[in-house]
Design an enzyme around this catalytic site. Structure first.
Site: not given
Ligand code: PEP
Ligand code: MG
Length: 579
Positions: A192, A299, A335, A434, A457-458, A468, A505
């Site tokens: 945090h 999110r 989302r 993703e 990211n995923d 990750r 994104c």
């Molecule tokens: C992603 O996975 O790229 C994404 C935008 O979602 P999050 O980072 O919230 O998993």
């Molecule tokens: Mg994701």
């Protein structure tokens, strides 16, 4: 002079004097009290807790309008922990039944609880041990105060200072009005304190291990929040170098501000949409002010996290409506819950599944909780009557998930129609790409979706089998691995073929080094943390789609990751006359 290296949280460079915040937890007093003094000791503990509670209330009341959006929820988490019967009742019993002094009774129980959190494999849950230890620090400080033994107060003085500590609780960070930087021994970018430091945009470095032992009060420090470097007692040459970099950084930031109202158009006239990723509705207005042309990713799970009572339909509706109204004519893409793995709910059982990233998360979780899912869809639909809202579904891997989501959406619409509640009948439904399965099935998925957004990211995590959140394999997490690039490029192309919008994104969208590559692949919508918007816009303004197309095709046809990296380095010079 010596330097320490940690994990950067951003915020730029700062030069200033050190102020150490002593840890009370390091030497907790431990003694037994006389049986007839037990009730007085319990009152001592309760008074200390009440004092902390009061100071948190005061802090909440005095939060300025421009405080980071995370500030309030993070203070509320501290309040929640402060009222946790597990902690308080056990401490009271330790005084009453075992005659321990209040300090030891509270701190030792907090330590046991913190160690339980330490055992979790899940990084998010592990970080919660920090919250418990931070609270114990506060209680010890308050107990010391009633005996006039408190170590240096954190509110002391108005002189700008770089605060050095083992750890600092979010509420303390907010009360340190004179803080120009934070250097913390403990690591973790999802703590945090780290989240708050980032949104305060104060230079901060975490994971500095023994910094608080090695640094003395009043030491001169250079703190580089972008590179994760802390230089102690810098000599004149180093100071000059950093002053120069600091000035250049400030100038760059000022220059970038001029781009806020400049349209994001490439040199050869292609319009690019730059959107914001947000986690709380309060972030929508500042994102619009920073030049975002909409929200590409809200999110929503952040409304659900760190609390025991989950938000009901009305609370969600208010949150989505707030974001939609703040964005005016622009879209807000909300989302549906992306819960699980790196984002856990307080109400979920503490048992971590064997492989959280592959478990019951995101849309799988929503479909397993029909009431919750329906309430969320109803809240989104109701908010859609106040502006432009579209719905995005995370982690789809199977056509059935889209069909089922549509079924719930139709049910929610039918209910609202019957109630006479207004909503946007033509609300768009999109899916996140993703998981490699989704990228490979993109043509079929696009038949059932109105738009898609690539979560890099995923996508990187699942394509390369790199967790990750696991530091041990962080060096293998490669956004420009040929397999990842091909999945992104084919998704963009599939969208173009059928004329449906495709955005990115994930973090790749906010990395200015990757802007040309993504533009060269044909991407026209980027959604990112608002702090990255102007740097990416600068890259857009200097890019020429026509010139980038051929070198990007070459990158996409290379098989060897090293070759891809070489070709990618050259891309930075395309159009500059140096390629
Ligand atoms: C992603 O996975 O790229 C994404 C935008 O979602 P999050 O980072 O919230 O998993
Ligand atoms: Mg994701």
């Amino acid at each position: 002079m010596f330097s320490l290296h940690g994990t950067p949280l951003g915020g730029g460079i700062v030069i200033g004097r050190a102020r150490k915040l002593a840890s009370q937890l390091r030497d907790v007093q431990r003694y037994r009290i006389a049986p007839d003094a037990v009730e007085q000791e319990v009152v001592r503990l309760e008074t200390a807790l009440a004092r902390i509670s009061l100071s948190l209330e005061e802090l909440l009341d005095s939060l300025p309008g421009d405080a980071p959006a995370e500030a309030r929820p993070l203070i509320e988490i501290e309040q929640m922990l402060l009222a946790d019967p597990m902690l308080i009742d056990t401490a009271r019993s330790a005084i009453r039944d075992h005659y321990w002094n209040a300090e030891w009774a509270f701190a030792s129980n907090a330590q046991v609880l913190a160690e339980q959190f330490d055992q979790f494999e899940d990084e998010y849950l592990r970080e919660r041990s920090r919250d418990v230890r931070q609270l114990a620090e506060k209680v010890l400080k308050a107990l010391a105060q009633d005996r006039g033994q408190a170590k240096k107060s954190v509110r002391e003085g108005a002189e700008p200072l770089i605060f050095v500590a083992e750890d600092i609780a979010p509420a303390d960070m907010l009360s340190l009005k004179n803080a120009i930087g934070f250097a913390l021994d403990l690591g973790g970018t999802t703590s945090h304190s780290a989240i708050l430091a980032r949104s305060m945009n104060v230079p901060a470095v975490v994971g500095l291990h023994h910094a608080s032992d090695l640094i003395q009060d009043e030491d001169w420090l250079v703190l580089d929040g972008d590179e994760g470097v802390l230089i102690v007692a810098p000599d004149e040459t180093i100071l000059q170098q950093y002053r120069h970099r600091q000035a250049a950084g400030a100038l760059e930031t000022e220059k970038l501000k001029r781009l806020i109202h400049v349209a994001a158009v490439t040199l050869d006239g292609h319009e690019i949409r730059l959107l914001a990723n947000i986690e709380m509705p309060e972030e929508a207005a500042p994102a619009a002010a920073a030049g975002a042309q909409g929200v590409g990713l809200f999110r929503s799970e952040f409304l659900f996290m760190n609390r025991r009572e989950l938000p009901d339909e009305d609370e969600q509706f208010e949150a989505y409506r707030k974001a939609v109204q703040a964005m005016g004519d622009h879209h807000v893409t909300v989302r549906t819950l992306d819960i699980g793995a790196d984002k856990a709910l307080e109400t979920q059982p503490a048992v971590v599944p064997p492989n959280p990233a592959l478990g019951l998360r995101a849309i799988r979780y929503s479909l397993s909780q029909p009431d919750m899912f329906l309430a969320q869809l109803r809240a989104m639909l109701r908010a859609s009557a106040y502006g432009h809202l579209q719905i995005l579904v995370p982690m789809i891997s199977h056509l059935r998930e889209i069909t089922e989501t549509r079924r719930y959406l139709e049910l929610a619409k039918a209910q609202l129609r019957a109630e006479g509640t207004p909503f946007d009948e033509g609300i768009a439904l999109g899916g996140m790409i993703e998981i490699p399965a989704a990228a490979l099935m993109i043509d079929a998925f696009l038949k059932k979706l109105d738009f898609v957004s690539i979560g890099t990211n995923d996508l990187i995590q699942y394509t390369l089998a790199i967790d990750r959140t696991d530091r041990e394999v962080a060096s293998l997490y490669d956004p420009i691995h040929p397999a990842v690039l091909r999945l992104i490029a084919s998704t963009i192309q599939a969208g173009k073929r059928v004329g449906k919008p495709v955005s990115v994104c994930g973090e790749m969208a906010g990395d200015p080094h990757l802007t040309r590559l993504l533009i060269g692949m044909g991407l026209t919508e980027f959604s990112m943390h608002p702090a990255s918007l102007l740097r990416v816009k600068q890259e857009v303004l200097l890019a020429d789609v026509g010139q980038l197309a051929a070198p990007v095709r070459k990158i996409l046809s290379a098989d060897d990751p090293d070759k891809v990296h070489q070709l990618f380095d050259r891309l930075a010079r395309v159009g500059s006359g140096a390629a």
